[in-house]
Design an enzyme around this catalytic site. Sequence first.
Site, PDB file in Angstrom:
ATOM      1  N   PRO A  85      49.391  87.687  20.503  1.00  0.00           N
ATOM      2  CA  PRO A  85      50.956  88.429  20.548  1.00  0.00           C
ATOM      3  C   PRO A  85      51.436  87.494  22.007  1.00  0.00           C
ATOM      4  O   PRO A  85      51.308  88.035  22.936  1.00  0.00           O
ATOM      5  CB  PRO A  85      50.711  90.184  20.253  1.00  0.00           C
ATOM      6  CG  PRO A  85      49.297  90.118  21.062  1.00  0.00           C
ATOM      7  CD  PRO A  85      48.686  88.855  20.289  1.00  0.00           C
ATOM      8  N   ASN A  86      52.462  87.285  21.641  1.00  0.00           N
ATOM      9  CA  ASN A  86      53.489  86.925  22.999  1.00  0.00           C
ATOM     10  C   ASN A  86      53.435  85.930  23.080  1.00  0.00           C
ATOM     11  O   ASN A  86      54.244  85.933  24.406  1.00  0.00           O
ATOM     12  CB  ASN A  86      53.888  88.697  23.692  1.00  0.00           C
ATOM     13  CG  ASN A  86      54.491  89.656  23.464  1.00  0.00           C
ATOM     14  OD1 ASN A  86      54.860  89.164  22.061  1.00  0.00           O
ATOM     15  ND2 ASN A  86      53.717  90.364  23.046  1.00  0.00           N
ATOM     16  N   ASN A 145      42.770  83.486  23.481  1.00  0.00           N
ATOM     17  CA  ASN A 145      43.360  84.174  24.672  1.00  0.00           C
ATOM     18  C   ASN A 145      44.154  85.291  23.575  1.00  0.00           C
ATOM     19  O   ASN A 145      45.491  85.060  22.620  1.00  0.00           O
ATOM     20  CB  ASN A 145      44.656  83.435  25.187  1.00  0.00           C
ATOM     21  CG  ASN A 145      45.426  84.733  26.077  1.00  0.00           C
ATOM     22  OD1 ASN A 145      45.120  85.384  25.872  1.00  0.00           O
ATOM     23  ND2 ASN A 145      45.813  84.014  27.157  1.00  0.00           N
ATOM     24  N   ASP A 157      34.461  92.090  16.412  1.00  0.00           N
ATOM     25  CA  ASP A 157      34.570  92.764  15.225  1.00  0.00           C
ATOM     26  C   ASP A 157      33.680  91.077  14.691  1.00  0.00           C
ATOM     27  O   ASP A 157      33.109  90.879  14.155  1.00  0.00           O
ATOM     28  CB  ASP A 157      34.764  93.972  14.056  1.00  0.00           C
ATOM     29  CG  ASP A 157      33.963  95.009  15.222  1.00  0.00           C
ATOM     30  OD1 ASP A 157      33.297  95.243  15.653  1.00  0.00           O
ATOM     31  OD2 ASP A 157      34.192  96.316  13.973  1.00  0.00           O
ATOM     32  N   SER A 191      46.173  84.981  33.692  1.00  0.00           N
ATOM     33  CA  SER A 191      47.031  85.758  34.648  1.00  0.00           C
ATOM     34  C   SER A 191      45.742  86.927  35.767  1.00  0.00           C
ATOM     35  O   SER A 191      43.856  86.039  34.635  1.00  0.00           O
ATOM     36  CB  SER A 191      47.767  86.752  34.600  1.00  0.00           C
ATOM     37  OG  SER A 191      47.347  88.023  33.190  1.00  0.00           O
ATOM     38  N   ARG A 194      45.073  92.932  38.434  1.00  0.00           N
ATOM     39  CA  ARG A 194      46.558  94.182  37.207  1.00  0.00           C
ATOM     40  C   ARG A 194      46.978  95.132  36.814  1.00  0.00           C
ATOM     41  O   ARG A 194      46.039  95.662  37.474  1.00  0.00           O
ATOM     42  CB  ARG A 194      46.972  92.536  35.797  1.00  0.00           C
ATOM     43  CG  ARG A 194      47.628  91.117  36.511  1.00  0.00           C
ATOM     44  CD  ARG A 194      48.137  90.233  35.169  1.00  0.00           C
ATOM     45  NE  ARG A 194      49.694  90.707  35.067  1.00  0.00           N
ATOM     46  CZ  ARG A 194      49.842  91.204  33.478  1.00  0.00           C
ATOM     47  NH1 ARG A 194      49.159  89.778  33.197  1.00  0.00           N
ATOM     48  NH2 ARG A 194      50.938  91.598  33.373  1.00  0.00           N
ATOM     49  N   ARG A 228      44.044  96.229  32.049  1.00  0.00           N
ATOM     50  CA  ARG A 228      44.230  94.744  31.095  1.00  0.00           C
ATOM     51  C   ARG A 228      42.955  94.183  31.895  1.00  0.00           C
ATOM     52  O   ARG A 228      42.841  93.247  31.288  1.00  0.00           O
ATOM     53  CB  ARG A 228      45.282  93.925  32.037  1.00  0.00           C
ATOM     54  CG  ARG A 228      46.915  93.831  31.983  1.00  0.00           C
ATOM     55  CD  ARG A 228      47.580  93.094  31.841  1.00  0.00           C
ATOM     56  NE  ARG A 228      48.991  93.431  31.802  1.00  0.00           N
ATOM     57  CZ  ARG A 228      49.575  93.643  30.918  1.00  0.00           C
ATOM     58  NH1 ARG A 228      49.006  92.270  29.561  1.00  0.00           N
ATOM     59  NH2 ARG A 228      50.818  93.558  30.754  1.00  0.00           N
ATOM     60  N   ALA A 258      47.279  91.054  24.329  1.00  0.00           N
ATOM     61  CA  ALA A 258      47.055  92.680  24.339  1.00  0.00           C
ATOM     62  C   ALA A 258      46.113  93.186  23.286  1.00  0.00           C
ATOM     63  O   ALA A 258      45.534  93.881  23.694  1.00  0.00           O
ATOM     64  CB  ALA A 258      48.254  93.300  24.040  1.00  0.00           C
ATOM     65  N   HIS A 290      42.533  84.324  29.505  1.00  0.00           N
ATOM     66  CA  HIS A 290      43.201  84.327  30.064  1.00  0.00           C
ATOM     67  C   HIS A 290      44.450  83.689  30.798  1.00  0.00           C
ATOM     68  O   HIS A 290      43.453  83.557  32.048  1.00  0.00           O
ATOM     69  CB  HIS A 290      43.666  85.881  30.820  1.00  0.00           C
ATOM     70  CG  HIS A 290      42.774  86.435  29.687  1.00  0.00           C
ATOM     71  ND1 HIS A 290      43.479  87.718  28.946  1.00  0.00           N
ATOM     72  CD2 HIS A 290      41.700  87.892  29.281  1.00  0.00           C
ATOM     73  CE1 HIS A 290      43.137  88.293  27.923  1.00  0.00           C
ATOM     74  NE2 HIS A 290      41.064  87.770  28.656  1.00  0.00           N
ATOM     75  N   ARG A 307      58.226  84.268  29.683  1.00  0.00           N
ATOM     76  CA  ARG A 307      58.108  85.550  29.614  1.00  0.00           C
ATOM     77  C   ARG A 307      57.259  85.982  30.770  1.00  0.00           C
ATOM     78  O   ARG A 307      56.330  85.290  31.529  1.00  0.00           O
ATOM     79  CB  ARG A 307      57.274  86.058  28.743  1.00  0.00           C
ATOM     80  CG  ARG A 307      56.458  87.736  29.126  1.00  0.00           C
ATOM     81  CD  ARG A 307      55.610  87.698  27.953  1.00  0.00           C
ATOM     82  NE  ARG A 307      54.855  89.204  28.378  1.00  0.00           N
ATOM     83  CZ  ARG A 307      53.604  89.730  28.226  1.00  0.00           C
ATOM     84  NH1 ARG A 307      53.007  89.042  27.547  1.00  0.00           N
ATOM     85  NH2 ARG A 307      53.393  90.572  28.485  1.00  0.00           N
ATOM     86  N   GLU A 316      36.864  84.095  25.951  1.00  0.00           N
ATOM     87  CA  GLU A 316      37.879  84.373  26.057  1.00  0.00           C
ATOM     88  C   GLU A 316      38.571  83.670  27.251  1.00  0.00           C
ATOM     89  O   GLU A 316      38.179  83.822  28.330  1.00  0.00           O
ATOM     90  CB  GLU A 316      37.487  86.204  26.828  1.00  0.00           C
ATOM     91  CG  GLU A 316      38.189  86.574  27.041  1.00  0.00           C
ATOM     92  CD  GLU A 316      38.606  88.128  27.168  1.00  0.00           C
ATOM     93  OE1 GLU A 316      39.268  88.499  27.786  1.00  0.00           O
ATOM     94  OE2 GLU A 316      36.845  88.411  26.865  1.00  0.00           O
ATOM     95  N   HIS A 330      42.755  94.164  24.920  1.00  0.00           N
ATOM     96  CA  HIS A 330      42.310  95.388  25.542  1.00  0.00           C
ATOM     97  C   HIS A 330      41.724  96.699  24.370  1.00  0.00           C
ATOM     98  O   HIS A 330      41.331  97.940  24.819  1.00  0.00           O
ATOM     99  CB  HIS A 330      43.359  95.386  26.693  1.00  0.00           C
ATOM    100  CG  HIS A 330      43.666  94.123  27.179  1.00  0.00           C
ATOM    101  ND1 HIS A 330      43.007  93.664  28.197  1.00  0.00           N
ATOM    102  CD2 HIS A 330      44.999  94.231  27.467  1.00  0.00           C
ATOM    103  CE1 HIS A 330      44.066  92.900  28.923  1.00  0.00           C
ATOM    104  NE2 HIS A 330      45.037  93.428  27.550  1.00  0.00           N
ATOM    105  N   TYR A 356      52.571  84.449  34.420  1.00  0.00           N
ATOM    106  CA  TYR A 356      51.730  83.685  33.354  1.00  0.00           C
ATOM    107  C   TYR A 356      52.136  82.665  34.038  1.00  0.00           C
ATOM    108  O   TYR A 356      51.352  80.569  32.676  1.00  0.00           O
ATOM    109  CB  TYR A 356      52.370  84.292  31.769  1.00  0.00           C
ATOM    110  CG  TYR A 356      52.018  85.442  31.457  1.00  0.00           C
ATOM    111  CD1 TYR A 356      50.768  85.730  31.343  1.00  0.00           C
ATOM    112  CD2 TYR A 356      52.546  86.527  31.438  1.00  0.00           C
ATOM    113  CE1 TYR A 356      50.454  86.893  31.448  1.00  0.00           C
ATOM    114  CE2 TYR A 356      52.878  87.521  31.260  1.00  0.00           C
ATOM    115  CZ  TYR A 356      51.587  87.914  31.191  1.00  0.00           C
ATOM    116  OH  TYR A 356      51.169  89.196  30.633  1.00  0.00           O
TER     117      TYR A 356
END
Length: 144
Positions: A9-10, A73, A86, A101, A106, A110, A76, A99, A17, A97, A79, A22
């Site tokens: 998302p996002n 990535n 799963d 940032s 942060r 996060r 949100a 990210h 953004r 994984e 978290h 980012y």
Amino acid sequence: MKILVINGPNLNLTGIRSPDIYGTDTLSSIIAELDAYVESCNSELFSVQTNHEGEIIDIIQSAMGEIDGMIINAGAFTHYSYAIRDAIEASEIPTVEVHLSDINSREDFRKVSVIKDVCIAQIFGLGKQGYINAAKLLLTREMN
């Protein structure tokens, strides 16, 4: 080797953004650079972005037996989505994984990753280079 990169998302707003957090690279430019790198290693990259948790789970399940490695990535969902965690675990696909940032510098929420333990590595705070490093890790792992 076939690598799937999943952006949650996002991430479609990357470059727009919070560029101070980012970066200014768009998601499409990051994926284009990653695709060029993976292709230069005689491998294939498949990329998806979705804002929907269930769709991420469906994509991971569909990748089983088809994909050799994943970069995720989860945004949100990182978290709190035990469902994505799963799905990664059940897939048994080596997953990194990523990210953009530095999640550890942060907000407190996060700093928590529920997917970290089912991934072979976690890369954060390197901007777009994190995706390249994740691909290098998967490609090197495959060669060993």
